[in-house]
Design an enzyme around this catalytic site. Structure first.
Site, PDB file in Angstrom:
ATOM      1  N   CYS A 182      37.019  48.335  38.349  1.00  0.00           N
ATOM      2  CA  CYS A 182      37.886  46.991  37.905  1.00  0.00           C
ATOM      3  C   CYS A 182      39.165  47.367  38.627  1.00  0.00           C
ATOM      4  CB  CYS A 182      38.050  46.812  36.316  1.00  0.00           C
ATOM      5  SG  CYS A 182      36.437  47.086  35.531  1.00  0.00           S
ATOM      6  N   ARG A 213      32.499  36.069  32.703  1.00  0.00           N
ATOM      7  CA  ARG A 213      33.442  36.605  33.475  1.00  0.00           C
ATOM      8  C   ARG A 213      33.235  38.201  33.785  1.00  0.00           C
ATOM      9  NH1 ARG A 213      35.934  35.459  37.500  1.00  0.00           N
ATOM     10  NH2 ARG A 213      34.631  37.306  37.973  1.00  0.00           N
ATOM     11  N   CYS A 262      32.162  39.889  37.470  1.00  0.00           N
ATOM     12  CA  CYS A 262      33.154  40.995  37.965  1.00  0.00           C
ATOM     13  C   CYS A 262      32.100  42.078  38.352  1.00  0.00           C
ATOM     14  CB  CYS A 262      34.111  41.308  37.192  1.00  0.00           C
ATOM     15  SG  CYS A 262      35.553  40.393  37.193  1.00  0.00           S
ATOM     16  N   HIS A 273      42.446  45.206  39.978  1.00  0.00           N
ATOM     17  CA  HIS A 273      43.090  44.775  38.989  1.00  0.00           C
ATOM     18  C   HIS A 273      44.197  45.848  38.634  1.00  0.00           C
ATOM     19  CE1 HIS A 273      41.156  40.714  38.622  1.00  0.00           C
ATOM     20  NE2 HIS A 273      40.151  41.507  38.772  1.00  0.00           N
TER      21      HIS A 273
END
Lengths: 204, 273, 103
Positions: B182, B230, B234, B186
């Site tokens: 992630c 969501r 991802c 991000h």
């Protein structure tokens, strides 16, 4: 003590050891929870959750926090995985390279596995000036070859970066396109041409 | 139809139908402007309202073998209280002995109060055109009842803290052929993929910006998308296998994001590109 | 079975502003599904708005209108308490009407 009871004792010890490993991993590094929380889907199998040494280290550390001794080890190990082109020719076709750079599909569970994987370079890098939809996770590569020239050192460095980025910058965010077999040798050569060919849109 | 109306109608259709195609080839600033313009045109309206309305009807309708509605459903603030409930989720529930997010808690209510089998209720987890998801409709209804409420996650129960810790660790877990976590996309401020701006989800600012607007109506898909969707999508892009609905990683990441966004004021369901 | 529309109608001076959200897939007939089969066309072709039975809007729509369409328009000659009714008809012949009082 009989032979079979040694076996039982050994098995019990191993079990205890593996339970402890799971518990340890669960706290900061969640491999066991990952295994429990996913299911295989098409070409995205469960084996993809298992980390290699570099992935495990780069989960724990970033490029900035990786201890120097580990950094050196990652770099050395990664360097040994880089295979130069079999025929010694680094440059393929920049037009095919541009297409590979534009293609974002490949290896997702939703992708057609019979189609070649993309490099998705524009997701993170600026390349051709005409492509405005570029990402900024990686540095701009505009005029890459124009700035460096086609020296053997520049060609080798770029090949190394594409093949296994960890050989250059330990814990880089960039995928290891050659090492992980995301792209094949010809595709890597085509990307090299995109970077170095004087007629490539990158160098205009 | 007078000319002025015709022009306005054309504008509405253009904006709602083809705006994204035009936006994709323009520079990033104008794309952001165009999406802002689209949002402005809707004003307080959001197609997510269609999901909310469906969810509200489902909430009050006697259904399932027990012919019961969901008015006794306890989302953490007591039976039937939905105002502000989403702002304190995920949380630990004594009756199930688990940390649950909104979606898994709704499954608990539907199965226990209405007697509808879990697999039947979850047949359509994520809607697609004619295939509509009851779960998403109920989610939209409950989420909208927390608009304007600040996220509050005290993590008093050890299981809540454990979920947070797990989510925090998963956020940095690099795996798969591309070595993505992630954090790859991000973990830094001010970055973007192609033209899509990326919120930095390990900071309060970035997490608030993202979390307070999810679930959201995705203009490009014409669907309301939940947080479970969501996260699953991802991981698909990370080239990992499929995240299981309601799994400990799904709950852990949701807890990590919600806690990191704590204090942020909910504005969900939002509108996203 | 279609879902209800969300309609708001507000009087402002001598005009009434109407905002409508419709729930519809608006399939163009050009799209293919995951298996490569064409998804059949299914979209709204006609939208009619009335105020106390008087037609105030008539629109012919096609496949270029987005999924879950949003439409807003204004008309003259309406007042608080009037009934605004919106009706759409789609390519499958399905029709849906919803009504709201002007606020």
């Amino acid at each position: 003590m009989t032979v079979s009871s040694v076996g039982v004792l050994l098995a019990a010890t191993l079990l205890a050891a593996s339970l402890q490993t799971v518990a340890e991993e669960d706290a900061p590094y969640p491999a066991a929870a990952m295994q429990r929380s996913f299911e295989a889907k098409k070409q995205a199998g469960m084996d993809r959750l298992t980390q290699d040494e570099v992935q495990a280290l780069c989960t724990r550390y970033t490029t900035a926090t990786l201890p120097p001794a580990e950094a050196e080890r990652v770099q050395k190990q990664s360097l040994s995985s880089v295979k130069p082109p079999a025929d010694g020719q680094y440059l393929g076709d920049f037009k095919r390279g541009e297409k590979i750079a534009q293609t974002g599909t490949g290896l997702q569970s939703s992708d057609d596995p019979t189609k070649p994987n993309g490099g998705n370079c524009y997701a993170c890098h600026q390349l051709a000036a005409s492509e405005l939809a570029y990402g900024t996770l990686g540095p701009s590569l505009q005029h890459y070859g124009k700035l460096r020239g086609q020296t053997p050192a520049a060609l080798e460095a770029a090949w190394r970066k594409l093949y296994n980025s960890q050989a250059d910058v330990p814990c880089s965010n960039m995928p290891r396109f050659g090492h992980q077999k995301i792209l094949d040798e010809q595709q890597l050569k085509d990307l090299m041409a995109l970077l170095f060919d004087p007629n490539s849109p990158v160098n205009q | 139809m007078n000319t002025r109306f015709a022009a306005r109608l054309l504008y509405t259709m253009l904006a709602s139908g083809t705006l994204l195609l035009a936006g994709a080839v323009r520079a990033d600033t104008s794309t952001q402007d165009a999406i802002a313009e689209y949002r402005e045109m809707f004003g307080d309206d959001n197609p997510a309202e269609l999901w909310q309305a469906r969810g509200e009807a489902l909430w009050h309708e006697a259904r399932g073998p027990q012919k019961a509605n969901l008015e006794a459903c306890d989302l953490g603030l007591g039976p039937g209280v939905i105002a502000g409930a989403y702002a304190q989720l995920p949380r630990w529930f004594a009756d199930t002995g688990q940390v649950q997010d909104l979606e898994t808690r709704l499954v608990t209510c539907v199965t226990s109060l209405q007697g509808i089998p879990r697999d039947d209720f979850l047949k359509v987890k994520f809607g697609d055109g004619e295939k509509k998801s009851e779960l998403e409709a109920l989610t939209a209804y409950v989420v909208a009842a927390s608009r304007g409420k600040p996220l509050t996650l005290p993590l008093k129960h050890p299981a809540e803290q454990a979920a947070f810790d797990l989510g925090k660790a998963v956020f940095r877990y690099r795996a798969g052929p591309h070595d993505f976590a992630c954090a790859t996309c991000h973990g830094e401020p001010g970055k973007r993929i192609r033209l899509q701006e990326l919120p930095q989800l390990n900071t309060a600012l970035g997490a608030r910006e993202a979390y307070t607007h999810w679930p959201a109506y995705r203009i490009s898909q014409g669907e309301l998308r939940s947080m479970e969707w969501r996260l699953q999508d991802c991981f698909r892009q990370q080239r990992l296998p499929q995240l299981k609905f309601g799994s400990e990683v799904a709950i852990g990441l949701t807890m990590y994001l919600a806690k990191t966004a704590e204090g942020g004021v909910l504005a969900a369901p939002g509108i996203k590109r | 079975m279609s879902d209800p529309m969300r309609i708001r109608a507000v009087a402002n001076g001598d005009k009434v502003e109407v905002k409508i959200l419709m729930s519809h897939v608006m399939e163009t007939g050009q799209r293919k599904d995951a298996d490569g089969a064409v998804v059949p066309a299914h979209y709204i072709v006609k939208v009619v708005g009335t105020c106390n039975g008087r037609e105030v809007l008539s629109a012919d729509w096609g496949p270029s209108v987005s999924k879950n369409p949003y439409l807003s328009f204004r008309f003259k000659g309406g007042a608080k308490g009037d009934k605004v009714k919106i009706t759409w008809t789609d390519t499958a012949g399905e029709q849906r009407s919803d009504e709201v009082s002007v606020g």
